[in-house]
Design a protein around this motif. Sequence first.
Motif, PDB file in Angstrom:
ATOM      1  N   ARG A 256      -3.768  11.761   1.975  1.00 45.15           N
ATOM      2  CA  ARG A 256      -4.253  10.439   1.595  1.00 45.15           C
ATOM      3  C   ARG A 256      -3.397   9.818   0.503  1.00 45.15           C
ATOM      4  NH1 ARG A 256     -10.452  11.693   0.475  1.00 45.15           N
ATOM      5  NH2 ARG A 256      -9.425  13.511  -0.461  1.00 45.15           N
ATOM      6  N   ALA A 257      -2.992  10.622  -0.488  1.00 43.54           N
ATOM      7  CA  ALA A 257      -2.138  10.087  -1.547  1.00 43.54           C
ATOM      8  C   ALA A 257      -0.774   9.673  -1.006  1.00 43.54           C
ATOM      9  CB  ALA A 257      -1.970  11.128  -2.656  1.00 43.54           C
ATOM     10  N   ALA A 258      -0.227  10.427  -0.042  1.00 38.33           N
ATOM     11  CA  ALA A 258       1.065  10.071   0.541  1.00 38.33           C
ATOM     12  C   ALA A 258       0.979   8.780   1.336  1.00 38.33           C
ATOM     13  CB  ALA A 258       1.564  11.210   1.432  1.00 38.33           C
ATOM     14  N   VAL A 259      -0.112   8.596   2.071  1.00 35.56           N
ATOM     15  CA  VAL A 259      -0.296   7.361   2.836  1.00 35.56           C
ATOM     16  C   VAL A 259      -0.429   6.166   1.889  1.00 35.56           C
ATOM     17  CG1 VAL A 259      -1.929   6.140   4.314  1.00 35.56           C
ATOM     18  CG2 VAL A 259      -1.211   8.457   4.901  1.00 35.56           C
ATOM     19  N   ARG A 260      -1.195   6.342   0.800  1.00 36.29           N
ATOM     20  CA  ARG A 260      -1.322   5.253  -0.174  1.00 36.29           C
ATOM     21  C   ARG A 260       0.013   4.943  -0.837  1.00 36.29           C
ATOM     22  NH1 ARG A 260      -6.164   8.046  -1.591  1.00 36.29           N
ATOM     23  NH2 ARG A 260      -5.076   8.951  -3.387  1.00 36.29           N
ATOM     24  N   ARG A 261       0.782   5.982  -1.171  1.00 39.48           N
ATOM     25  CA  ARG A 261       2.087   5.762  -1.795  1.00 39.48           C
ATOM     26  C   ARG A 261       3.012   4.985  -0.859  1.00 39.48           C
ATOM     27  NH1 ARG A 261       5.485   8.773  -5.097  1.00 39.48           N
ATOM     28  NH2 ARG A 261       3.666   9.064  -6.450  1.00 39.48           N
ATOM     29  N   SER A 262       3.068   5.387   0.403  1.00 34.13           N
ATOM     30  CA  SER A 262       3.929   4.688   1.360  1.00 34.13           C
ATOM     31  C   SER A 262       3.507   3.234   1.531  1.00 34.13           C
ATOM     32  CB  SER A 262       3.904   5.412   2.708  1.00 34.13           C
ATOM     33  OG  SER A 262       4.713   4.747   3.653  1.00 34.13           O
ATOM     34  N   TRP A 263       2.200   3.015   1.614  1.00 32.92           N
ATOM     35  CA  TRP A 263       1.705   1.640   1.774  1.00 32.92           C
ATOM     36  C   TRP A 263       2.098   0.774   0.575  1.00 32.92           C
ATOM     37  CZ3 TRP A 263      -0.904  -0.699   5.803  1.00 32.92           C
ATOM     38  CH2 TRP A 263      -1.475  -1.949   5.536  1.00 32.92           C
ATOM     39  N   SER A 264       1.939   1.294  -0.636  1.00 33.53           N
ATOM     40  CA  SER A 264       2.237   0.510  -1.835  1.00 33.53           C
ATOM     41  C   SER A 264       3.731   0.260  -1.999  1.00 33.53           C
ATOM     42  CB  SER A 264       1.692   1.224  -3.075  1.00 33.53           C
ATOM     43  OG  SER A 264       2.316   2.491  -3.245  1.00 33.53           O
ATOM     44  N   LEU A 265       4.571   1.201  -1.551  1.00 38.01           N
ATOM     45  CA  LEU A 265       6.016   1.008  -1.677  1.00 38.01           C
ATOM     46  C   LEU A 265       6.575   0.111  -0.585  1.00 38.01           C
ATOM     47  CD1 LEU A 265       7.248   4.612  -2.593  1.00 38.01           C
ATOM     48  CD2 LEU A 265       6.980   2.660  -4.118  1.00 38.01           C
ATOM     49  N   THR A 266       5.976   0.164   0.593  1.00 37.33           N
ATOM     50  CA  THR A 266       6.518  -0.603   1.718  1.00 37.33           C
ATOM     51  C   THR A 266       6.181  -2.080   1.620  1.00 37.33           C
ATOM     52  OG1 THR A 266       6.342   1.342   3.134  1.00 37.33           O
ATOM     53  CG2 THR A 266       6.594  -0.782   4.222  1.00 37.33           C
ATOM     54  N   TRP A 267       4.933  -2.413   1.297  1.00 34.90           N
ATOM     55  CA  TRP A 267       4.531  -3.815   1.261  1.00 34.90           C
ATOM     56  C   TRP A 267       4.900  -4.461  -0.067  1.00 34.90           C
ATOM     57  CZ3 TRP A 267       3.993  -5.849   5.684  1.00 34.90           C
ATOM     58  CH2 TRP A 267       3.415  -5.147   6.743  1.00 34.90           C
ATOM     59  N   THR A 268       6.190  -4.452  -0.350  1.00 33.33           N
ATOM     60  CA  THR A 268       6.735  -5.133  -1.521  1.00 33.33           C
ATOM     61  C   THR A 268       7.929  -5.955  -1.081  1.00 33.33           C
ATOM     62  OG1 THR A 268       8.176  -3.242  -2.043  1.00 33.33           O
ATOM     63  CG2 THR A 268       6.001  -3.295  -3.095  1.00 33.33           C
ATOM     64  N   ARG A 269       8.371  -6.818  -1.967  1.00 37.20           N
ATOM     65  CA  ARG A 269       9.511  -7.671  -1.623  1.00 37.20           C
ATOM     66  C   ARG A 269      10.768  -6.859  -1.399  1.00 37.20           C
ATOM     67  NH1 ARG A 269      10.319 -12.786  -5.424  1.00 37.20           N
ATOM     68  NH2 ARG A 269       8.216 -13.070  -4.564  1.00 37.20           N
ATOM     69  N   ALA A 270      10.926  -5.766  -2.125  1.00 37.44           N
ATOM     70  CA  ALA A 270      12.115  -4.926  -1.952  1.00 37.44           C
ATOM     71  C   ALA A 270      11.916  -3.862  -0.888  1.00 37.44           C
ATOM     72  CB  ALA A 270      12.486  -4.259  -3.282  1.00 37.44           C
ATOM     73  N   GLY A 271      10.668  -3.398  -0.684  1.00 36.55           N
ATOM     74  CA  GLY A 271      10.446  -2.290   0.226  1.00 36.55           C
ATOM     75  C   GLY A 271      10.476  -2.668   1.690  1.00 36.55           C
ATOM     76  N   ALA A 272       9.807  -3.768   2.054  1.00 39.84           N
ATOM     77  CA  ALA A 272       9.691  -4.137   3.465  1.00 39.84           C
ATOM     78  C   ALA A 272      11.048  -4.346   4.140  1.00 39.84           C
ATOM     79  CB  ALA A 272       8.807  -5.372   3.613  1.00 39.84           C
ATOM     80  N   PRO A 273      11.965  -5.162   3.573  1.00 38.97           N
ATOM     81  CA  PRO A 273      13.252  -5.335   4.275  1.00 38.97           C
ATOM     82  C   PRO A 273      14.082  -4.061   4.323  1.00 38.97           C
ATOM     83  CG  PRO A 273      13.279  -6.440   2.138  1.00 38.97           C
ATOM     84  CD  PRO A 273      11.871  -6.032   2.387  1.00 38.97           C
ATOM     85  N   ARG A 274      13.976  -3.206   3.304  1.00 35.91           N
ATOM     86  CA  ARG A 274      14.754  -1.968   3.325  1.00 35.91           C
ATOM     87  C   ARG A 274      14.227  -1.002   4.380  1.00 35.91           C
ATOM     88  NH1 ARG A 274      16.050  -0.384  -3.004  1.00 35.91           N
ATOM     89  NH2 ARG A 274      17.068  -2.348  -3.564  1.00 35.91           N
ATOM     90  N   VAL A 275      12.920  -0.893   4.481  1.00 35.66           N
ATOM     91  CA  VAL A 275      12.346  -0.021   5.506  1.00 35.66           C
ATOM     92  C   VAL A 275      12.729  -0.514   6.896  1.00 35.66           C
ATOM     93  CG1 VAL A 275      10.187   0.734   6.561  1.00 35.66           C
ATOM     94  CG2 VAL A 275      10.449   0.811   4.082  1.00 35.66           C
ATOM     95  N   LEU A 276      12.641  -1.821   7.109  1.00 35.95           N
ATOM     96  CA  LEU A 276      12.994  -2.382   8.416  1.00 35.95           C
ATOM     97  C   LEU A 276      14.479  -2.209   8.705  1.00 35.95           C
ATOM     98  CD1 LEU A 276      11.855  -3.927  10.839  1.00 35.95           C
ATOM     99  CD2 LEU A 276      12.442  -6.053   9.664  1.00 35.95           C
ATOM    100  N   ALA A 277      15.318  -2.447   7.706  1.00 36.67           N
ATOM    101  CA  ALA A 277      16.762  -2.306   7.906  1.00 36.67           C
ATOM    102  C   ALA A 277      17.159  -0.865   8.192  1.00 36.67           C
ATOM    103  CB  ALA A 277      17.509  -2.818   6.680  1.00 36.67           C
ATOM    104  N   LEU A 278      16.402   0.095   7.677  1.00 38.96           N
ATOM    105  CA  LEU A 278      16.702   1.494   7.955  1.00 38.96           C
ATOM    106  C   LEU A 278      16.078   1.964   9.261  1.00 38.96           C
ATOM    107  CD1 LEU A 278      18.071   4.032   6.843  1.00 38.96           C
ATOM    108  CD2 LEU A 278      15.948   4.558   5.629  1.00 38.96           C
TER     109      LEU A 278
END
Length: 232
Positions: free
Chosen positions: A105-127
């Motif tokens: 649960r903590a890993a899922v929350r961490r991923s969600w909080s890091l991905t839905w950011t201005r810097a996280g979303a485009p980097r995740v998509l680009a990778l």
Amino acid sequence: MEESAESADSATTARKNRSGDPVPGLLRPVLAVYALRGLSVWPLPLLVAFVADRLTGYHLDTPEPLQRGSWPHTLVEASPAVAVFVAVLLRLALTLAPAAGLGPRAAVRRSWSLTWTRAGAPRVLALALPLAALTAGVFRLVVQFALPLRPLVRSLVEQATGNFFAAYYAGVLAPVIVGVLVTAAVTLPVTCTAFAVLHDRLRVPHTTPQSAQDAADSTTRNACSPPGQRPE
């Protein structure tokens, strides 16, 4: 509050690893993260596809509940594609979970909080896009090279079982199974390493040189000030 929960999960994981668990290292929490992520992502499109098929599919024993050409029929028929799109977005949002090194649960929350950011979303998509293209290309290439296994597996299974249909389907599935195994062996280490590096870069707070210099100056002033005159 979230950081304390993640720290507690990390401490629990460390205690389990030191207690002589038969599953070595971080394998157990990583498998739990994969299981939780799969249960969070894929039941939605499967359920929507099942319901849409029951309402719009061709069934010989029962008539269609929705009239073809009506707007409810059109919406229900398009709902599986929408559900798959939502599932892909959710899957991308939880991509960094296995690299977090935390409980499920903590890993899922961490991923969600890091991905839905201005810097996280485009980097995740680009990778994710080139890695998905690499996986699809390797799978396609390996399956093509493994096609000569079809007659060989079909003849071996038919000689062993005497069942023509089992031998036929075994021959059809043999290149696909080889493709899945080889693709996983080739692309999984690259994918996991790439997302682990991205997770570390997104997790570390970015400080500007000016803020770092201000923090250093403040530390120096506190160290040089008399004990009774140090700022709170």
